[in-house]
Design a protein around this motif. Structure first.
Motif, PDB file in Angstrom:
ATOM      1  N   VAL A   1       0.881  -1.167   0.000  1.00 25.87           N
ATOM      2  CA  VAL A   1       0.000   0.000   0.000  1.00 25.87           C
ATOM      3  C   VAL A   1       0.919   1.218   0.000  1.00 25.87           C
ATOM      4  O   VAL A   1       1.757   1.374   0.895  1.00 25.87           O
ATOM      5  CB  VAL A   1      -0.921   0.015   1.236  1.00 25.87           C
ATOM      6  CG1 VAL A   1      -1.871   1.216   1.180  1.00 25.87           C
ATOM      7  CG2 VAL A   1      -1.714  -1.294   1.328  1.00 25.87           C
ATOM      8  N   VAL A   2       0.768   2.069  -1.015  1.00 24.39           N
ATOM      9  CA  VAL A   2       1.701   3.165  -1.249  1.00 24.39           C
ATOM     10  C   VAL A   2       0.956   4.495  -1.287  1.00 24.39           C
ATOM     11  O   VAL A   2      -0.092   4.603  -1.930  1.00 24.39           O
ATOM     12  CB  VAL A   2       2.451   2.951  -2.587  1.00 24.39           C
ATOM     13  CG1 VAL A   2       3.433   4.076  -2.862  1.00 24.39           C
ATOM     14  CG2 VAL A   2       3.164   1.612  -2.586  1.00 24.39           C
ATOM     15  N   ASP A   3       1.516   5.502  -0.593  1.00 26.10           N
ATOM     16  CA  ASP A   3       0.867   6.813  -0.598  1.00 26.10           C
ATOM     17  C   ASP A   3       1.198   7.577  -1.874  1.00 26.10           C
ATOM     18  O   ASP A   3       1.923   7.081  -2.750  1.00 26.10           O
ATOM     19  CB  ASP A   3       1.232   7.620   0.655  1.00 26.10           C
ATOM     20  CG  ASP A   3       2.699   8.035   0.709  1.00 26.10           C
ATOM     21  OD1 ASP A   3       3.397   7.962  -0.328  1.00 26.10           O
ATOM     22  OD2 ASP A   3       3.152   8.426   1.801  1.00 26.10           O
ATOM     23  N   GLU A   4       0.676   8.810  -1.985  1.00 27.54           N
ATOM     24  CA  GLU A   4       0.829   9.584  -3.215  1.00 27.54           C
ATOM     25  C   GLU A   4       2.278   9.985  -3.498  1.00 27.54           C
ATOM     26  O   GLU A   4       2.624  10.332  -4.631  1.00 27.54           O
ATOM     27  CB  GLU A   4      -0.053  10.836  -3.178  1.00 27.54           C
ATOM     28  CG  GLU A   4       0.297  11.851  -2.101  1.00 27.54           C
ATOM     29  CD  GLU A   4      -0.315  11.536  -0.740  1.00 27.54           C
ATOM     30  OE1 GLU A   4      -0.153  12.347   0.181  1.00 27.54           O
ATOM     31  OE2 GLU A   4      -0.961  10.468  -0.610  1.00 27.54           O
ATOM     32  N   LEU A   5       3.146   9.889  -2.513  1.00 27.24           N
ATOM     33  CA  LEU A   5       4.561  10.228  -2.700  1.00 27.24           C
ATOM     34  C   LEU A   5       5.410   9.012  -3.041  1.00 27.24           C
ATOM     35  O   LEU A   5       6.617   9.128  -3.248  1.00 27.24           O
ATOM     36  CB  LEU A   5       5.111  10.904  -1.439  1.00 27.24           C
ATOM     37  CG  LEU A   5       4.441  12.226  -1.047  1.00 27.24           C
ATOM     38  CD1 LEU A   5       5.030  12.760   0.253  1.00 27.24           C
ATOM     39  CD2 LEU A   5       4.594  13.255  -2.164  1.00 27.24           C
TER      40      LEU A   5
ATOM     41  N   VAL B   1       5.941   3.439   1.046  1.00 30.35           N
ATOM     42  CA  VAL B   1       5.173   2.274   1.487  1.00 30.35           C
ATOM     43  C   VAL B   1       4.619   2.550   2.884  1.00 30.35           C
ATOM     44  O   VAL B   1       5.384   2.830   3.812  1.00 30.35           O
ATOM     45  CB  VAL B   1       6.057   1.005   1.513  1.00 30.35           C
ATOM     46  CG1 VAL B   1       5.231  -0.193   1.968  1.00 30.35           C
ATOM     47  CG2 VAL B   1       6.666   0.750   0.144  1.00 30.35           C
ATOM     48  N   VAL B   2       3.293   2.466   3.016  1.00 30.94           N
ATOM     49  CA  VAL B   2       2.654   2.744   4.307  1.00 30.94           C
ATOM     50  C   VAL B   2       1.996   1.512   4.913  1.00 30.94           C
ATOM     51  O   VAL B   2       1.550   1.532   6.058  1.00 30.94           O
ATOM     52  CB  VAL B   2       1.612   3.883   4.187  1.00 30.94           C
ATOM     53  CG1 VAL B   2       2.291   5.189   3.804  1.00 30.94           C
ATOM     54  CG2 VAL B   2       0.517   3.517   3.169  1.00 30.94           C
ATOM     55  N   GLY B   3       1.941   0.421   4.129  1.00 28.66           N
ATOM     56  CA  GLY B   3       1.324  -0.790   4.649  1.00 28.66           C
ATOM     57  C   GLY B   3       1.420  -1.938   3.662  1.00 28.66           C
ATOM     58  O   GLY B   3       1.919  -1.775   2.546  1.00 28.66           O
ATOM     59  N   ILE B   4       0.957  -3.080   4.098  1.00 24.88           N
ATOM     60  CA  ILE B   4       0.858  -4.277   3.251  1.00 24.88           C
ATOM     61  C   ILE B   4      -0.549  -4.831   3.425  1.00 24.88           C
ATOM     62  O   ILE B   4      -1.038  -4.963   4.549  1.00 24.88           O
ATOM     63  CB  ILE B   4       1.877  -5.358   3.674  1.00 24.88           C
ATOM     64  CG1 ILE B   4       3.295  -4.946   3.285  1.00 24.88           C
ATOM     65  CG2 ILE B   4       1.541  -6.712   3.048  1.00 24.88           C
ATOM     66  CD1 ILE B   4       3.615  -5.097   1.816  1.00 24.88           C
TER      67      ILE B   4
ATOM     68  N   MET C   1      -5.064  -2.831   6.549  1.00 24.70           N
ATOM     69  CA  MET C   1      -3.720  -3.255   6.143  1.00 24.70           C
ATOM     70  C   MET C   1      -2.822  -3.484   7.364  1.00 24.70           C
ATOM     71  O   MET C   1      -3.111  -3.008   8.464  1.00 24.70           O
ATOM     72  CB  MET C   1      -3.083  -2.190   5.250  1.00 24.70           C
ATOM     73  CG  MET C   1      -2.780  -0.883   5.960  1.00 24.70           C
ATOM     74  SD  MET C   1      -2.215   0.402   4.814  1.00 24.70           S
ATOM     75  CE  MET C   1      -1.830   1.716   5.982  1.00 24.70           C
ATOM     76  N   THR C   2      -1.746  -4.203   7.135  1.00 22.15           N
ATOM     77  CA  THR C   2      -0.751  -4.420   8.169  1.00 22.15           C
ATOM     78  C   THR C   2       0.264  -3.274   8.121  1.00 22.15           C
ATOM     79  O   THR C   2       0.814  -2.963   7.060  1.00 22.15           O
ATOM     80  CB  THR C   2      -0.023  -5.760   7.944  1.00 22.15           C
ATOM     81  OG1 THR C   2      -0.974  -6.823   7.980  1.00 22.15           O
ATOM     82  CG2 THR C   2       1.036  -5.990   9.005  1.00 22.15           C
ATOM     83  N   ALA C   3       0.468  -2.634   9.264  1.00 26.89           N
ATOM     84  CA  ALA C   3       1.421  -1.525   9.355  1.00 26.89           C
ATOM     85  C   ALA C   3       1.958  -1.489  10.786  1.00 26.89           C
ATOM     86  O   ALA C   3       1.253  -1.895  11.713  1.00 26.89           O
ATOM     87  CB  ALA C   3       0.738  -0.198   8.995  1.00 26.89           C
TER      88      ALA C   3
END
Length: 200
Positions: A37-41, A44-47, A75-77
């Motif tokens: 899971v990837v933010d706009e920048l 990686v912020v999660g799986i 998500m896992t974070a």
């Protein structure tokens, strides 16, 4: 061998606002066990894994179907990541210890690849003939028919023998050979017996 040698790219990812339903579709369509899971920048912020998907789709909140919730809620974070230069043995150890389906590969904070369990398995079945063919293709692209080198591979160790124009060409050939997946070492030998060796 390093993470860069086996990682999958380009990376399929989802953003934090992707719904669980959409993320599950990504997992099933691509046959993934997990997706970053990837933010706009590009950070990686999660799986989001199969386990997250099953847990979410089988549960409800106040009787509400959670499949339309954002993956950021399930998500896992935080996420464990590696760099392109991380040794494959370290990647495998971390995946086993954490029971991880995949590890995102980041460079300067940005997602550049993913190492999944299947990527690690491919390194176990990659035989010397495939490695040799990869090295041959790289050298043919570099030199075409101008130079001919003999290539032998044993246990991932590549021995390239023949004539080299100069030390610069030897360095280029060695660097190219090291980029082939599965290569564990490179030894350049002239017909005169002088050699330059590299080990991973």
């Amino acid at each position: 061998m390093r993470a860069r040698d086996v990682m999958s790219r380009p990376v399929v990812s989802v953003d934090p606002h992707t719904t669980v339903r959409e993320a599950v579709t990504v997992l099933t369509e691509h046959g993934f066990g997990a997706v970053p899971v990837v933010d706009e920048l590009g950070h990686v912020v999660g799986i989001f894994s199969e386990s997250d998907a099953v847990r979410t789709t089988m549960s409800t909140v106040d009787g509400r179907d959670r499949r339309n919730d954002a993956v950021s809620t399930t998500m896992t974070a935080p996420v464990e990541v590696v760099t392109p230069g991380t040794a494959i043995t370290t990647v495998a150890e971390r995946m086993l210890a954490g029971r991880l389906r995949c590890l995102p590969v980041v460079e300067e904070g940005l997602l550049v690849g993913v190492v999944a369990r299947r990527d690690l398995l491919r390194t176990l079945v990659r035989d010397d003939d495939v490695i040799g063919a990869s090295v041959r293709a790289l050298l043919d692209d570099y030199a075409g028919s101008r130079r001919r080198w003999n290539i032998e591979v044993t246990g991932g160790k590549v021995v390239i023998s023949g004539e080299f124009a100069d030390q610069a060409e030897r360095s280029v050939v060695a660097a190219l050979a090291r980029t082939a997946p599965g290569v564990t070492g490179v030894d350049l030998s002239r017909t005169t017996g002088v050699s330059l060796a590299w080990e991973d």
